[in-house]
Write a protein that holds these residues in place. Structure first.
Motif: not given
Length: 73
Positions: A11-12, A14, A22, A26
């Motif tokens: 997934s990218k 958010q 983050r 990640r």
């Protein structure tokens, strides 16, 4: 012929780059994809130790190439 190989979903992000969560996001996203990849390699017949050592070598090569690219700029 259409590929029937399963894909690993990543997934990218958010969270913005400056958001402290983050880093956690990640790690969670990439660790899940990594586990999926390792399990697929094992299911295909590769032995877990050889998968682990090869992935470590590939990761090391990637980090070294990235460092060279960064130092060249």
């Amino acid at each position: 012929m259409e590929s029937t190989r399963p894909t690993i979903q990543i997934s990218k992000p958010q969270h913005a780059t400056d958001n402290p969560y983050r880093t956690v996001e990640r790690e969670e996203v990439l660790a899940a994809a990594f586990r999926d990849f390792v399990q697929r390699a094992i299911a295909a017949g590769w032995h877990e130790p050889e998968v682990a050592l090869t992935l470590a070598d590939i990761a090391d090569d990637y980090v070294m190439a990235l460092a060279r690219r960064i130092s060249a700029n």
